[in-house]
Every structure is written in C-alpha cells, then in structure tokens.
Design a protein around this motif. Structure first.
Motif, mmCIF file in Angstrom:
data_model
loop_
_atom_site.group_PDB
_atom_site.id
_atom_site.type_symbol
_atom_site.label_atom_id
_atom_site.label_comp_id
_atom_site.label_asym_id
_atom_site.label_seq_id
_atom_site.Cartn_x
_atom_site.Cartn_y
_atom_site.Cartn_z
ATOM 1 N N ARG A 8 -63.102 44.685 77.821
ATOM 2 C CA ARG A 8 -62.270 43.744 78.585
ATOM 3 C C ARG A 8 -62.285 44.077 80.075
ATOM 4 O O ARG A 8 -62.474 43.198 80.924
ATOM 5 N N ILE A 9 -62.080 45.339 80.407
ATOM 6 C CA ILE A 9 -62.006 45.703 81.822
ATOM 7 C C ILE A 9 -63.375 45.591 82.489
ATOM 8 O O ILE A 9 -63.475 45.226 83.656
ATOM 9 N N ALA A 12 -63.795 42.011 83.383
ATOM 10 C CA ALA A 12 -62.952 41.667 84.532
ATOM 11 C C ALA A 12 -63.567 42.181 85.838
ATOM 12 O O ALA A 12 -63.627 41.460 86.845
ATOM 13 N N LEU A 95 -56.188 41.427 80.291
ATOM 14 C CA LEU A 95 -56.064 42.880 80.310
ATOM 15 C C LEU A 95 -54.669 43.374 79.927
ATOM 16 O O LEU A 95 -53.676 42.666 80.069
ATOM 17 N N GLU A 99 -54.796 48.516 82.201
ATOM 18 C CA GLU A 99 -56.089 48.001 82.658
ATOM 19 C C GLU A 99 -55.923 47.210 83.954
ATOM 20 O O GLU A 99 -56.731 47.341 84.880
ATOM 21 N N SER A 129 -59.477 53.080 80.316
ATOM 22 C CA SER A 129 -59.950 52.069 81.261
ATOM 23 C C SER A 129 -60.550 52.672 82.534
ATOM 24 O O SER A 129 -61.401 52.062 83.175
#
Length: 387
Positions: A8-9, A12, A95, A99, A129
């Motif tokens: 996810r991070i 992003a 997030l 995060e 993260s």
C-alpha cells in the motif's frame, strides 16, 4: 489499525514521485535503544553543522514531534501542506495512520536540502512502512522479546523482522544481541552479500573511549544514564562515520554530553525521573541503572502498563528494588487496569490511583526517588497534566 506490509505505501509513494529516495538515510530497528541511538546521531549531526531530518515513534506530545527538521518539530502548516499533496494524489483511504505519517515525513524531508535522514522503524522492520526505502545504512541496537502478537514469540522470528531492514550489498551495524539473534542476522547478511559491523568486534567502547579503525574519541560522557547508553552512543558514532562524514573529537564530546531523549531516564525534577521501559530488556536496563545511580535510595514507582506487555516480569524485577508502588489508570485504549497490577504485585507498600489527574509530580518528596515507568503513553499523559 496495524497492517504489516509494504504494498500500500509503495503504491502511494509511487504516485508522489518516490520522495523517500531523495536523501542519504540511516534506518534504525531493534527492540530497545532505537530512540536513544537516534538522539545521539541528531546531537552529533547538529554539532558538526549537518542538516538532518528524523522520523521517530511514538509521539511524546503529538504527531508533530515525530517528524523533525534540524531538531525542530514540523509545524502544523508543513503537515497540512503534505496532507494536501496526499489528497491531490488520490491517496485518501489507502493507508493506515502510521503509513500516512511515514509518507508525510518523506514529503516534508523532500522539501529540504538535508545531509542525512534518521529513520526509526515503527515495529519490527522488514514489513514496517519505513522499510519502503531502497538504500540505507541499517542499525540494530538490540533484539529481545516484544510485540509477540505481530512479530512472533521467539527471538529468531523477531530477529527475522529486524534484520529485514538490511539492503542488498548494504551495511548493518549491530549492538550486543543474543547468539540466536546473531545467527539470523548472519544469514541475512550472507544472503544480501552485505557487510556486518559489530560492537566489541569492529568498534569498541573501552571506559570512556571509542575506537573504530583509525578513529578514536576519548572522554565521552553522555548525560543519558545507564551503561547501555554507551553502546547506543558507540552505534551512533559508527553510523555517522559509515555515512562518510568526518567527525571532530571535541564536537563529538560536546554532542554526546548534550544528547537527551524524553522518556528515557529523563530527569523531570531533582527527585523524579521518567523512563518508558515496557519490556524485559528495557526493564532489566532500568533496574541496573537505578542500582548504579541510586544505590542507597528508597525508590517509589509510578506505573502504568499496556495489556500486551509482560507485566508479571516487570513487577517481579521492580519489586527487587522498590520501596513502594503506585499503579495508575491512563487513557490509552490498550492500558491495563491498575487493579490487575495491584492484585499481582507482592510488595506490601502499594496503592492505586484511578484518576491520573491526582498524581502530583511537581511537589518534591525528599524521602524517595520517584520513577515513572511502564509505558511511554503513560509518561506522555502525565507530562501533559504536570506541565
């Protein structure tokens, strides 16, 4: 909510142009000593007029003190601008809280011309993260049992997480760790064709003197109490040297004498100290520090602990040196009921304070040394009340 993993991070940060890759980084993971090691590095960087950023956790007052530029907390305006960038990049809802804060830190660092960034792993390392970075110098001050519900219930499992911050062909600096942890670290180093730099083997503290290759700094006297801080100090010096910065002996001496960290044997008043010890290793270090610095004093403990900590071990160790206990209820969602601590404490001098607002840290009790411990979250709340 805590959700280990980097997918996810990474997504992003890709949307934001990968700001995490702009600076030289020192990444610190480990069970204890992370914050102190970074505090020493910040002080050394400051004395040598280096520009630096740092991202640490948890906060002591609010999230702004977790992200610093040259020792100053980020402002609300700086953080607001970073969150606007996140919103415009379409990252809303992607997030977890930590995060988000990690990404915000990278965005704020990107706005500054920094010589070095100090990054503290939130929990574990491999799946944390902060480990989204591609290149860094890795530092592990210690490894012991903690966060077993996320990292595993053995030293080996926990070590696998910590060692995961090492990068391919990178360098890892370690403090004293158990042999079982060292075997896991050695395997990681071999697999990644990396270099391992060990305390007491490659660099050493002998008395007040530090040596590493042709570097030697003498008369090092940190203000942070405890023999374990000498190890954290040595790790910090080694990390700065390995980051290819030249160090001056007098500036290093000044830096380590001024380095301080809130909530780590922090002197609140003449007779009161705060220490966020909350696991076996940090409680052991706290007990040894108290024995060393207050050998003939009566010790009064003010304690609050989170539910997932080994409170039976903490009580057992502190009972060895305590004159009295005061168990406290505090506001954290995972705080352990003070009644449970009272019930399991075998000491005869003990009491419960249900309302934390009734704890007075301003008035001095000349008959005892008061130590607030068990959780950094308890310390944060008490500081807010007793400011």
């Amino acid at each position: 909510m805590i959700k280990p993993g980097l997918e996810r991070i990474q997504e992003a940060l890709n949307k934001l142009g990968n700001p995490q890759e702009k600076h030289k980084l020192i990444h610190v993971a480990g069970t204890n000593g992370k914050g102190s090691t970074i505090a020493f590095m910040r002080a050394i960087a400051k004395e040598h007029n280096l520009t630096y950023g740092s991202f640490t956790s948890p906060c002591l007052i609010d999230v702004h003190d977790q992200i610093q530029i040259n020792g100053n907390n980020v402002t609300e305006d700086q953080m607001d601008k970073a969150f606007q960038k996140l919103r415009l990049a379409g990252i809303s809802g992607m997030l977890t809280d930590f995060e988000l804060l990690t990404v915000v830190a990278f965005l704020i660092f990107e706005e500054h011309d920094l010589d070095i960034v100090f990054l503290e792993s939130g929990m574990g390392g491999r799946l944390d993260s902060t480990n989204v970075i591609q290149h860094s110098l890795a530092v592990i001050p210690s490894i012991s049992i903690d966060h077993t519900n996320f990292l595993g219930d053995t030293i080996e499992k926990i070590s696998w997480h910590k060692a995961g911050i090492l990068k391919e062909h990178g360098k890892l600096i370690i403090g004293e760790i158990p042999q079982s942890a060292k075997e896991v670290v050695d395997k990681e180093v071999k697999e990644k064709q990396a270099e391992l730099i060990e305390i007491n083997k490659d660099f050493k503290m002998i008395g007040k003197s530090y040596t590493y290759h042709n570097h030697q700094f003498s008369d090092l006297m940190p203000q942070m109490l405890g023999s374990h801080q000498l190890s954290n100090m040595a790790l910090a010096i080694t990390a700065i040297l390995e980051s290819e910065f030249a160090l001056d002996e007098e500036k290093v001496q000044r830096a380590v004498s001024m380095a301080a960290l809130p909530g780590r044997m922090e002197k609140w008043s003449e007779r009161t100290y705060m220490d966020g010890a909350h696991n076996k290793a940090s409680i052991d270090a706290l007990v040894e520090t108290i024995k060393q610095y207050f050998p003939n004093e009566r010790i009064h403990f003010i304690i609050g602990i989170l539910k997932d900590k080994d409170y039976m071990y903490i009580l057992k160790r502190l009972e060895e040196i305590a004159a009295s206990f005061e168990f406290v209820d505090f506001k954290h969602e995972r705080a352990l009921d003070a009644n449970i601590l009272f019930k399991h404490c075998t000491h005869s001098e003990k009491r419960i304070t249900k309302d934390i607002n009734n704890i007075d840290l301003i008035s001095e009790n000349e008959e005892v040394v008061t130590i607030v411990t068990g959780s950094l979250y308890l310390i944060t709340e008490l500081k807010g009340i007793n400011r």
